[in-house]
Design a protein around this motif. Structure first.
Motif, mmCIF file in Angstrom:
data_model
loop_
_atom_site.group_PDB
_atom_site.id
_atom_site.type_symbol
_atom_site.label_atom_id
_atom_site.label_comp_id
_atom_site.label_asym_id
_atom_site.label_seq_id
_atom_site.Cartn_x
_atom_site.Cartn_y
_atom_site.Cartn_z
ATOM 1 N N ALA A 242 -35.389 21.706 -41.759
ATOM 2 C CA ALA A 242 -36.310 22.769 -41.358
ATOM 3 C C ALA A 242 -35.578 23.943 -40.719
ATOM 4 C CB ALA A 242 -37.354 22.213 -40.390
ATOM 5 N N ASP A 243 -34.409 23.689 -40.116
ATOM 6 C CA ASP A 243 -33.673 24.746 -39.425
ATOM 7 C C ASP A 243 -32.592 25.376 -40.307
ATOM 8 O OD1 ASP A 243 -31.966 22.586 -39.539
ATOM 9 O OD2 ASP A 243 -31.285 22.746 -37.463
ATOM 10 N N VAL A 273 -36.172 18.540 -49.501
ATOM 11 C CA VAL A 273 -36.442 19.732 -48.695
ATOM 12 C C VAL A 273 -37.534 19.437 -47.675
ATOM 13 C CG1 VAL A 273 -37.075 22.178 -48.753
ATOM 14 C CG2 VAL A 273 -35.823 21.169 -50.677
ATOM 15 N N ASP A 274 -37.285 19.859 -46.448
ATOM 16 C CA ASP A 274 -38.294 19.691 -45.392
ATOM 17 C C ASP A 274 -39.617 20.342 -45.810
ATOM 18 O OD1 ASP A 274 -39.606 21.001 -42.753
ATOM 19 O OD2 ASP A 274 -38.680 19.063 -42.291
ATOM 20 N N ALA A 275 -40.707 19.696 -45.494
ATOM 21 C CA ALA A 275 -42.033 20.151 -45.923
ATOM 22 C C ALA A 275 -42.323 21.589 -45.491
ATOM 23 C CB ALA A 275 -43.104 19.209 -45.373
ATOM 24 N N GLY A 276 -41.791 21.991 -44.304
ATOM 25 C CA GLY A 276 -42.057 23.333 -43.822
ATOM 26 C C GLY A 276 -41.378 24.425 -44.627
ATOM 27 N N LEU A 277 -40.319 24.100 -45.327
ATOM 28 C CA LEU A 277 -39.587 25.065 -46.154
ATOM 29 C C LEU A 277 -39.838 24.865 -47.642
ATOM 30 C CD1 LEU A 277 -35.990 25.220 -44.573
ATOM 31 C CD2 LEU A 277 -37.803 26.921 -44.400
ATOM 32 N N TYR A 278 -40.457 23.762 -47.996
ATOM 33 C CA TYR A 278 -40.493 23.324 -49.392
ATOM 34 C C TYR A 278 -41.006 24.391 -50.353
ATOM 35 C CZ TYR A 278 -41.634 20.496 -53.497
ATOM 36 O OH TYR A 278 -41.722 20.018 -54.779
ATOM 37 N N ASP A 279 -42.166 24.929 -50.119
ATOM 38 C CA ASP A 279 -42.760 25.870 -51.075
ATOM 39 C C ASP A 279 -41.891 27.114 -51.248
ATOM 40 O OD1 ASP A 279 -44.905 24.206 -51.558
ATOM 41 O OD2 ASP A 279 -46.205 25.179 -50.062
ATOM 42 N N ARG A 280 -41.416 27.669 -50.134
ATOM 43 C CA ARG A 280 -40.570 28.862 -50.221
ATOM 44 C C ARG A 280 -39.246 28.550 -50.906
ATOM 45 N NH1 ARG A 280 -39.541 30.907 -44.610
ATOM 46 N NH2 ARG A 280 -40.140 28.805 -43.943
ATOM 47 N N PHE A 281 -38.703 27.373 -50.609
ATOM 48 C CA PHE A 281 -37.434 26.985 -51.235
ATOM 49 C C PHE A 281 -37.595 26.868 -52.751
ATOM 50 C CE2 PHE A 281 -34.546 23.862 -52.995
ATOM 51 C CZ PHE A 281 -33.322 24.247 -52.483
ATOM 52 N N VAL A 282 -38.629 26.168 -53.192
ATOM 53 C CA VAL A 282 -38.840 25.965 -54.622
ATOM 54 C C VAL A 282 -39.041 27.308 -55.321
ATOM 55 C CG1 VAL A 282 -40.409 25.012 -56.353
ATOM 56 C CG2 VAL A 282 -39.708 23.610 -54.395
ATOM 57 N N THR A 377 -40.429 14.753 -44.850
ATOM 58 C CA THR A 377 -41.031 15.139 -43.572
ATOM 59 C C THR A 377 -40.164 14.798 -42.364
ATOM 60 O OG1 THR A 377 -42.232 13.038 -43.494
ATOM 61 C CG2 THR A 377 -43.364 14.917 -44.494
ATOM 62 N N SER A 378 -39.000 14.173 -42.589
ATOM 63 C CA SER A 378 -38.154 13.820 -41.451
ATOM 64 C C SER A 378 -36.729 13.552 -41.919
ATOM 65 C CB SER A 378 -38.688 12.564 -40.748
ATOM 66 O OG SER A 378 -38.567 11.434 -41.612
ATOM 67 N N ASP A 379 -35.803 13.574 -40.951
ATOM 68 C CA ASP A 379 -34.420 13.208 -41.259
ATOM 69 C C ASP A 379 -34.355 11.779 -41.782
ATOM 70 O OD1 ASP A 379 -33.612 15.684 -40.340
ATOM 71 O OD2 ASP A 379 -32.803 14.934 -38.432
ATOM 72 N N GLU A 380 -35.122 10.912 -41.169
ATOM 73 C CA GLU A 380 -35.074 9.503 -41.547
ATOM 74 C C GLU A 380 -35.494 9.298 -43.002
ATOM 75 O OE1 GLU A 380 -34.801 10.037 -37.447
ATOM 76 O OE2 GLU A 380 -36.457 10.698 -38.744
ATOM 77 N N GLU A 381 -36.548 10.000 -43.424
ATOM 78 C CA GLU A 381 -36.979 9.897 -44.813
ATOM 79 C C GLU A 381 -35.918 10.441 -45.751
ATOM 80 O OE1 GLU A 381 -40.727 11.117 -47.748
ATOM 81 O OE2 GLU A 381 -40.487 12.128 -45.814
ATOM 82 N N ALA A 382 -35.311 11.567 -45.383
ATOM 83 C CA ALA A 382 -34.272 12.155 -46.222
ATOM 84 C C ALA A 382 -33.073 11.216 -46.356
ATOM 85 C CB ALA A 382 -33.831 13.500 -45.644
#
Length: 463
Positions: A242-243, A273-282, A377-382
């Protein structure tokens, strides 16, 4: 009748190179020449060995334009990008030659009264190197130069797709004054290659290629105690936190996914990709992908060339179609890339979303221009998803928090972990993999260890 090697260029389907394949008799003679030459070469001081090898690198670099054009014709990389291979080859070679005198020097323990004690790094003897086609100089140099610097003789078996690379090495070494027999290129069939690896005169094998090929190497040497270094590819993941700096992540990962038409063992194939950035990143990722120009690698404007052969492109098309059939969405219309034709080696870059780890495209090595993107949604999931793979060559994270990057890197099962970059080999660092990405190490100080064997000297000087 002599069996022939024929290199079919992916540029236009023409036969670009024809060479006779060496038979068992020619292999036997080459091994004898290597054995004789190596006995002389290992007595040559390491500084002199490195000077000769440095002149050979000079020779190749001076002919960089020729090498670039030949690479483009043989395997399809755009000629505008091919010089990067020559530059990378030089960087790695220079580094390994620079550190050789220190790394190969005798190791002396704490002095002991009445004794002279040291460990000497002796060359293995004959090193057989089996090189791939995707980076014919950039991958082979990892073993060729340090093996020779350590005092070994080298037999280089190039890919049938890029045979000229080994011949150019031979020309360079001959011009630099390398003794006869110390380096020899051999064009071999698979059966004769296996006989070479099984021959007791071969002391070590360096192989870069597929997992299946790695098992073939192990089987070939299984009846004796020769060692082998195996680099077997990857399914390399990236995580955008996210950062992260969004634009930097997009720029790096588009290039890391599609450079060399995705035909890189350390290319990025899975992106989380973190959910907060996902749409913009894609959105940004797809927009940049559409800016690629697919075409002849001989055209200076081309940014993505053909894959190595039509069958390789069809394999990737099949992976993509299977994913779409299972619910994934393909965000790039191949019609935007007119050169993309079904059944040809020319394949447009593709971006997939709504993918899962049940799909082949997330589990099998693609080795083509496809980026598959998942939301997390988290580092752990990634971390869990990055580790959910049979491969472990490289992995990368995009973040502004270096402590978080280190914490994540400690938990990811990989040979190299990157922060804010990808798809790069630093010659000062060990190049290695875990799981099905192989075993062993090239480059860095550690790269010399498998190419030498320790010999201890224990001399009692006072009675």
């Amino acid at each position: 009748m002599t069996e022939m090697l024929r290199t079919v260029s992916p540029v236009d389907g023409s036969v670009y190179v024809e060479r006779p394949l060496a038979d068992e008799g020619e292999l036997d003679r080459a091994l004898e020449r290597a054995r004789q030459g190596q006995r002389i070469w290992q007595t040559t001081p390491v500084e002199k060995r490195c000077a000769i090898l440095g002149r050979a690198i000079d020779y190749l670099v001076e002919r960089g334009d020729q090498l670039s054009e030949e690479v483009a014709w043989q395997m399809g990389r755009p000629i505008a990008q091919a010089p990067g291979e020559v530059g990378g080859m030089e960087e790695r070679a220079r580094h390994m030659l620079e550190i050789a005198p220190e790394v190969l020097a005798d190791i002396r323990p704490t002095p002991k009264e009445g004794f002279t004690r040291f460990i000497r790094r002796e060359p293995q003897g004959i090193v057989a190197i089996i090189a791939p086609w995707n980076y014919p100089f950039l991958t082979s140099v990892n073993a060729v130069i340090p093996a020779l610097a350590a005092g070994n003789a080298v037999i280089l078996k190039p890919s049938h797709q890029t045979p000229l690379s080994a011949e150019r090495y031979a020309e360079a070494f001959a011009a630099a004054g390398l003794p006869e027999g110390v380096f020899q290129p051999l064009h071999l069939s698979h059966p004769v290659s296996e006989k070479m690896m099984a021959d007791p005169r071969v002391n070590f094998v360096c192989f870069t290629g597929s997992v299946k090929g790695g098992h073939t190497v192990q089987k070939a040497i299984s009846n004796r105690f020769a060692g082998a270094g195996l680099e077997l590819g990857g399914k390399d993941p990236a995580y955008v936190r996210a950062d992260a700096d969004l634009q930097h992540a997009v720029d790096s990962l588009v290039d890391g996914s599609f450079f060399n038409s995705g035909q890189s063992c350390c290319g990025i194939e899975r992106i989380y990709v973190d959910a907060g950035l996902y749409d913009r990143f894609v959105e940004a990722f797809v927009e940049q992908t559409r800016g690629y120009r697919l075409g002849s690698p001989l055209d200076a404007e081309t940014t993505i060339g053909p894959m190595v052969r039509p069958a390789a492109a069809d394999f990737v098309r099949g992976q993509v179609q299977d994913a779409v059939n299972a619910g994934a969405r393909a965000l790039v219309d191949p019609a935007e890339f007119p050169a993309d034709e079904a059944g040809s080696a020319y394949l447009a870059p593709q971006v997939l979303v709504d993918v899962t780890h049940d799909m082949r495209v997330m589990r099998e090595e693609t080795f083509g221009p496809v980026a598959a993107i998942m939301k997390v949604t988290s580092d752990e999931e990634a971390i869990s998803l990055m580790n959910d793979s049979d491969f472990g060559l490289t992995a990368a994270v995009w973040t502004s928090d270096s402590e978080a990057a280190l914490r994540i890197g400690d938990q990811v099962e990989t040979g190299t972990f990157f922060m804010n970059r990808c798809d790069y080999l630093d010659p000062a660092l060990a190049w290695t993999g875990v799981k099905d990405s192989g075993r062993g190490c090239t480059l860095s100080r550690l790269g010399y260890e498998s190419l030498t064997r320790p010999k201890s000297f224990h001399l009692r000087t006072k009675l």
